[in-house]
Design a protein around this motif. Structure first.
Motif, short mmCIF file in Angstrom:
data_model
loop_
_atom_site.label_atom_id
_atom_site.label_comp_id
_atom_site.label_asym_id
_atom_site.label_seq_id
_atom_site.Cartn_x
_atom_site.Cartn_y
_atom_site.Cartn_z
N LEU A 194 16.35 -0.43 3.52
CA LEU A 194 15.53 0.14 2.44
C LEU A 194 14.96 1.44 3.00
O LEU A 194 14.36 1.46 4.06
CB LEU A 194 14.41 -0.85 2.10
CG LEU A 194 13.59 -0.64 0.84
CD1 LEU A 194 14.50 -0.50 -0.39
CD2 LEU A 194 12.66 -1.84 0.63
N ARG A 195 15.18 2.53 2.26
CA ARG A 195 14.75 3.84 2.77
C ARG A 195 13.22 3.96 2.75
O ARG A 195 12.54 3.17 2.08
CB ARG A 195 15.40 4.94 1.92
CG ARG A 195 14.95 4.95 0.48
CD ARG A 195 15.45 6.21 -0.22
NE ARG A 195 15.34 6.13 -1.66
CZ ARG A 195 14.21 6.24 -2.36
NH1 ARG A 195 13.05 6.38 -1.74
NH2 ARG A 195 14.22 6.19 -3.68
N PRO A 196 12.69 4.94 3.49
CA PRO A 196 11.23 5.10 3.55
C PRO A 196 10.63 5.26 2.14
O PRO A 196 11.17 5.98 1.31
CB PRO A 196 11.04 6.38 4.37
CG PRO A 196 12.28 6.52 5.17
CD PRO A 196 13.38 5.94 4.32
N HIS A 197 9.54 4.56 1.91
CA HIS A 197 8.89 4.60 0.58
C HIS A 197 7.45 4.12 0.72
O HIS A 197 7.07 3.59 1.76
CB HIS A 197 9.64 3.69 -0.40
CG HIS A 197 9.55 2.25 -0.02
ND1 HIS A 197 10.32 1.68 0.97
CD2 HIS A 197 8.75 1.24 -0.47
CE1 HIS A 197 10.01 0.41 1.12
NE2 HIS A 197 9.05 0.11 0.26
N THR A 198 6.67 4.30 -0.34
CA THR A 198 5.37 3.63 -0.43
C THR A 198 5.48 2.64 -1.58
O THR A 198 6.39 2.73 -2.41
CB THR A 198 4.24 4.64 -0.72
OG1 THR A 198 4.60 5.39 -1.89
CG2 THR A 198 4.03 5.60 0.44
N ASP A 199 4.58 1.65 -1.62
CA ASP A 199 4.59 0.66 -2.70
C ASP A 199 3.56 1.08 -3.75
O ASP A 199 2.52 1.64 -3.41
CB ASP A 199 4.20 -0.72 -2.16
CG ASP A 199 5.18 -1.25 -1.12
OD1 ASP A 199 6.37 -0.85 -1.14
OD2 ASP A 199 4.75 -2.08 -0.29
N ALA A 200 3.84 0.75 -5.01
CA ALA A 200 2.90 1.09 -6.10
C ALA A 200 1.79 0.04 -6.19
O ALA A 200 1.35 -0.33 -7.28
CB ALA A 200 3.66 1.20 -7.41
N SER A 201 1.34 -0.45 -5.04
CA SER A 201 0.34 -1.52 -5.02
C SER A 201 -0.95 -0.99 -4.41
O SER A 201 -0.95 0.02 -3.70
CB SER A 201 0.84 -2.66 -4.13
OG SER A 201 1.02 -2.19 -2.80
N SER A 202 -2.07 -1.70 -4.65
CA SER A 202 -3.27 -1.45 -3.85
C SER A 202 -3.04 -1.98 -2.45
O SER A 202 -3.38 -1.35 -1.46
CB SER A 202 -4.47 -2.18 -4.46
OG SER A 202 -4.75 -1.70 -5.74
N VAL A 203 -2.46 -3.16 -2.42
CA VAL A 203 -2.23 -3.83 -1.14
C VAL A 203 -0.95 -4.66 -1.24
O VAL A 203 -0.62 -5.20 -2.30
CB VAL A 203 -3.48 -4.65 -0.74
CG1 VAL A 203 -3.78 -5.74 -1.71
CG2 VAL A 203 -3.34 -5.24 0.65
N THR A 204 -0.21 -4.68 -0.12
CA THR A 204 1.06 -5.42 -0.04
C THR A 204 0.96 -6.43 1.09
O THR A 204 0.53 -6.09 2.19
CB THR A 204 2.23 -4.45 0.27
OG1 THR A 204 2.36 -3.51 -0.80
CG2 THR A 204 3.55 -5.20 0.44
N LEU A 205 1.37 -7.66 0.80
CA LEU A 205 1.44 -8.71 1.82
C LEU A 205 2.91 -9.08 1.97
O LEU A 205 3.57 -9.44 1.00
CB LEU A 205 0.63 -9.93 1.36
CG LEU A 205 0.67 -11.18 2.24
CD1 LEU A 205 -0.04 -10.93 3.58
CD2 LEU A 205 0.02 -12.38 1.53
N ASN A 206 3.41 -8.94 3.20
CA ASN A 206 4.83 -9.18 3.46
C ASN A 206 4.92 -10.37 4.41
O ASN A 206 4.55 -10.26 5.58
CB ASN A 206 5.40 -7.90 4.09
CG ASN A 206 6.90 -7.98 4.34
OD1 ASN A 206 7.45 -9.06 4.53
ND2 ASN A 206 7.55 -6.83 4.35
N ILE A 207 5.36 -11.51 3.90
CA ILE A 207 5.34 -12.74 4.70
C ILE A 207 6.76 -13.12 5.10
O ILE A 207 7.62 -13.31 4.23
CB ILE A 207 4.74 -13.94 3.94
CG1 ILE A 207 3.51 -13.54 3.13
CG2 ILE A 207 4.41 -15.08 4.91
CD1 ILE A 207 3.02 -14.67 2.19
N ASN A 208 6.98 -13.27 6.39
CA ASN A 208 8.30 -13.67 6.88
C ASN A 208 8.51 -15.17 6.68
O ASN A 208 7.61 -15.98 6.90
CB ASN A 208 8.41 -13.32 8.36
CG ASN A 208 9.73 -13.79 8.92
OD1 ASN A 208 9.84 -14.90 9.42
ND2 ASN A 208 10.74 -12.96 8.82
N LEU A 209 9.73 -15.53 6.27
CA LEU A 209 10.04 -16.95 6.02
C LEU A 209 11.17 -17.46 6.91
O LEU A 209 11.75 -18.52 6.63
CB LEU A 209 10.44 -17.14 4.54
CG LEU A 209 9.47 -16.65 3.46
CD1 LEU A 209 10.04 -16.92 2.07
CD2 LEU A 209 8.11 -17.34 3.60
#
Ligand SMILES: O=C(O)CCC(=O)C(=O)O
Ligand SMILES: [Fe+2]
Length: 304
Positions: A194-209
């Motif tokens: 996935l190329r460099p980007h920002t998310d359209a969120s206030s906050v992002t939680l990225n949880i590994n599974l």
């Protein structure tokens, strides 16, 4: 013999990958026209035991986090317990053990059954299409509407993610009533970057599974500090999570072997609002206010 609801939805012709990537109007029509019937199919799937009676409950969370969260809901002045679990691993990016690595197989088995259900599920196609993933929030077309999953997801967003975000990033308060989420699977030789980007969120939680014995190569997430331009590649151990403002740039490096599975969860305000320089500041937010669920109803806005 008439077809059951499940048989019917399994036979529905799906939009092609090309049509999805082009955001063809027919793709939106497909999900919208079938919304009710797919939701009913997920309920039927569950009633028929498609989820194998798997229970997605609080025992999935890392015990230390769960305890701190429970204590803080009881007495918000204990929220420092939650804060102390997170380590700042990059400017404004925090890391913690989120799910119990020994329990992750339960969630993964559930997700495997979801994909075996063969009920159409909309994969995320924000920047690229991720074929191993699924939309999780009810605001999204073709989301994973299974009732057991939805109650787990609501709990994750309302009991865990929102107050954690507020404790770590005071400015998200007031820009966090709306939830959004998707799962992704990076797979060597398939969906890899996935190329460099920002998310359209206030906050992002990225949880590994990933399970403790499920190894992969590559696939670090590279972060770019907007102030110093410092760049660093971060990796995930099974069940760990990173949390950051949406405006911290990041990119997924190529996966060269194996698979990496995760949930990517967003909070933002009504109509997609995120904190910004001129936004009203909530200077005097108390601990008790942080440990609440906003009374605002979910709106219909979906970032992608
Ligand atoms: O590879 C990752 O875990 C990050 C994915 C991501 O940034 C996104 O889906 O917006
Ligand atoms: Fe992202």
């Amino acid at each position: 013999m008439s077809l059951t609801l499940l048989e019917k939805v399994r036979n529905v012709p799906r939009p092609t990958r090309e049509a999805m990537l082009q955001r063809d109007a027919s793709v939106h029509r497909f999900w919208n026209e079938n919304k009710k019937v797919f939701e009913e199919a997920w309920t039927e799937w569950e009633l028929k035991g498609g989820h194998g009676q798997i229970r997605l409950d609080d025992s999935l969370y890392a015990p230390k986090l769960r305890h701190a969260i429970e204590q803080s809901w009881e007495n918000p002045h204990q929220e420092v317990l939650v804060k102390d679990i997170w380590t700042e691993v990059f400017p404004n990016v925090y890391k913690a053990q989120f799910f119990d690595p020994e329990k992750l197989y339960i969630l993964r088995e559930y997700m495997r059954r979801v994909s075996d259900a063969e009920i159409p599920l909309r994969p995320p196609y924000g920047i690229v299409l991720n074929r191993g993933g699924a939309m999780l929030d009810p605001r999204s077309e073709g989301y994973l509407a299974a009732p057991t999953f939805q109650s787990f997801y609501r709990n994750l967003m309302n009991q865990y993610m929102r107050p954690i975000s507020r404790v770590l990033f005071p400015d998200v308060y007031g820009f966090d009533s709306q939830t959004f989420g998707f799962s992704i699977a990076w797979q060597a030789g398939k969906d890899t970057t996935l190329r460099p980007h920002t998310d359209a969120s206030s906050v992002t939680l990225n949880i590994n599974l990933n399970l403790p014995d499920e190894k992969y190569s590559g696939s670090a997430v590279r972060f770019i500090d907007p102030i110093s331009r410092r760049v660093e590649s971060l990796t995930f151990d099974p069940g760990t999570a990173l949390i950051h403002h949406g405006n911290v740039g990041h990119a997924s490096e190529p996966i060269t072997e194996g698979e990496r599975h995760n949930f990517v969860l967003w909070l933002y305000g009504e109509g997609g609002q995120v904190p910004h320089q001129y936004a009203p500041r909530h200077e005097h937010v108390t601990a008790h206010q942080r440990w609440t669920k906003p009374s605002v109803e979910p709106d219909k806005f979906a970032p992608f």
